[in-house]
Design an enzyme around this catalytic site. Structure first.
Site, short mmCIF file in Angstrom:
data_model
loop_
_atom_site.label_atom_id
_atom_site.label_comp_id
_atom_site.label_asym_id
_atom_site.label_seq_id
_atom_site.Cartn_x
_atom_site.Cartn_y
_atom_site.Cartn_z
CB CYS A 148 -19.45 3.77 -18.83
SG CYS A 148 -18.66 5.26 -18.18
CB CYS A 185 -23.02 4.98 -12.75
SG CYS A 185 -21.69 6.21 -12.79
CB CYS A 202 -18.77 0.02 -15.09
SG CYS A 202 -18.78 0.38 -13.31
CD GLU A 214 -3.01 -0.70 0.01
OE1 GLU A 214 -3.41 0.47 -0.15
OE2 GLU A 214 -3.37 -1.63 -0.74
CB CYS A 245 -14.18 4.13 -12.79
SG CYS A 245 -15.13 5.65 -12.64
#
Length: 369
Positions: free
Chosen positions: A202, A211, A205, A37, A195
């Site tokens: 899109c 959305c 997705c 991370e 995204c």
């Protein structure tokens, strides 16, 4: 038809199409998740894939990292940029060992108290390793959620970021904590793979059905951030001094600022300042050999690096440059060096090796009048 919950669609998509082969996904060890991370902050996955195995090979656990010299940590980090992350990584390892007995806290709130661990990173560790139902909100996830929710508040304002955090937390699958690792990974994958900032996919997705940005026909309009940092330019003049044995003069930079805490060719804001230091320090005259400059692009800064080179055989380290000393090529690997400086030095060392192997073709060294 009623849409399935936000979380279940994210989890199902991740299981079907998300990333699953990344090395840090193969373990629920908080040390490995934490390391990945921190490396992934403002760094491409492809870059981290080169650094992560090498870093783990040298520091396989938090104890080995805590006990390591900071120079060695910075040396392995060299090229990842944002060196304050490496210094915080080292401090965090020391705190985990000294305060927590070498074991990471198991909740996001406690993790967030550690050096260098922000709210999103703490949530990622707690979610992946301990199944805590907390949302992450890194850059990719901010983009995903602002578009899905139609959240058009200005994210340069802290109160709006806090409001988005609240909305993000409301979407977490609290009733199914065992799904948290896949849900968190799914948010990351959708933000990175679907995204995207430009030309989002899109149609692929799983969240497109409700959305708001997709429905508006302008998904790229979000997220909204009205405060933009202008790019700046700066020039650094680098004093490149070499001894006949191949050693180079390097100086540790201040802890704060560009390349904080790293070893670097001594840097000056002007050519006059560089020449003045050399002439006062060694009584030398002349201009030195000016090398070709390079432009190093940082987040909001174009940094022009202009080396001026001499070869000389001084009696010792200069007293007029604090924290400066001579380092042979064999020592460079364990030093934290800025990436462009490391490339310059390595190229020079290779050229020197060729010159020594073919003395009849050896290039003349920079002269000192």
């Amino acid at each position: 038809m009623t849409l399935a919950s936000f979380a279940s669609r994210v989890v199902e998509w991740q299981q079907r199409e998300g990333r699953s082969g990344l090395p840090w996904q193969q373990s629920a060890d908080p040390y490995r998740v934490w390391l990945s991370e921190i490396m992934l902050q403002q760094t491409q996955v492809a870059t981290v894939l080169r650094y992560y195995p090498r870093f783990l090979a040298r520091f396989p656990d938090v104890q080995s990292l805590a006990e390591a010299p900071i120079d060695e940590v910075l040396g392995l980090w060299s090229g990842l940029g944002y060196y304050s992350r490496a210094r915080s990584l080292h401090r965090c390892a020391q705190v985990v060992c000294a305060v927590y007995g070498g074991r990471f806290p198991t909740c996001a709130a406690e993790l967030e108290r550690l050096p260098g661990i922000g709210r999103s990173t703490a949530a990622a560790i707690a979610s992946f390793c301990f199944h805590e139902p907390v949302s992450i909100l890194d850059g990719n996830v901010r983009r995903l959620l602002t578009r899905h929710l139609g959240f058009d508040a200005d994210l340069s304002k802290a109160r709006n970021v806090d409001a988005l955090w609240q909305r993000a937390q409301m979407l977490v699958p609290i009733e199914e904590p065992t799904s948290m690792p896949r849900y968190t990974q799914g948010l990351m994958d959708l933000g990175a793979m679907i995204c995207t900032p430009r030309r989002p996919r899109c149609a692929a997705c799983p969240l497109a059905g409700d959305c708001r940005a997709y429905a508006s026909g302008e998904p790229e309009r979000l997220p909204m951030r009205r405060l933009a940092l202008a790019r700046q330019s700066r020039q650094l003049w680098l004093l490149w001094l070499e001894r006949p044995d191949g050693a180079t003069l390097l100086q540790r930079r201040p802890a704060r600022g560009i390349w904080g805490g790293l070893h670097c060719l001594p840097a000056f804001d002007s050519l006059d300042a560089l020449r003045d230091a050399v002439h006062r320090g060694w009584g030398l005259t002349g201009a030195g050999q000016t090398e070709s400059p390079r432009v190093h692009r940082l987040t909001h800064l174009d940094l022009t690096l202009q080396p001026v080179r001499w070869c000389l055989d001084p009696p010792g380290a200069p007293q007029f440059l604090d924290g400066a000393d001579w380092y042979l090529p064999a020592q460079w690997e364990r030093l934290g060096l800025p990436a462009p400086i490391r490339v310059w030095l390595q190229d020079s060392a290779r050229s020197r090796s060729v010159d020594l192997a073919m003395p009849h073709e050896r290039r003349p060294a920079a002269a000192i009048p």
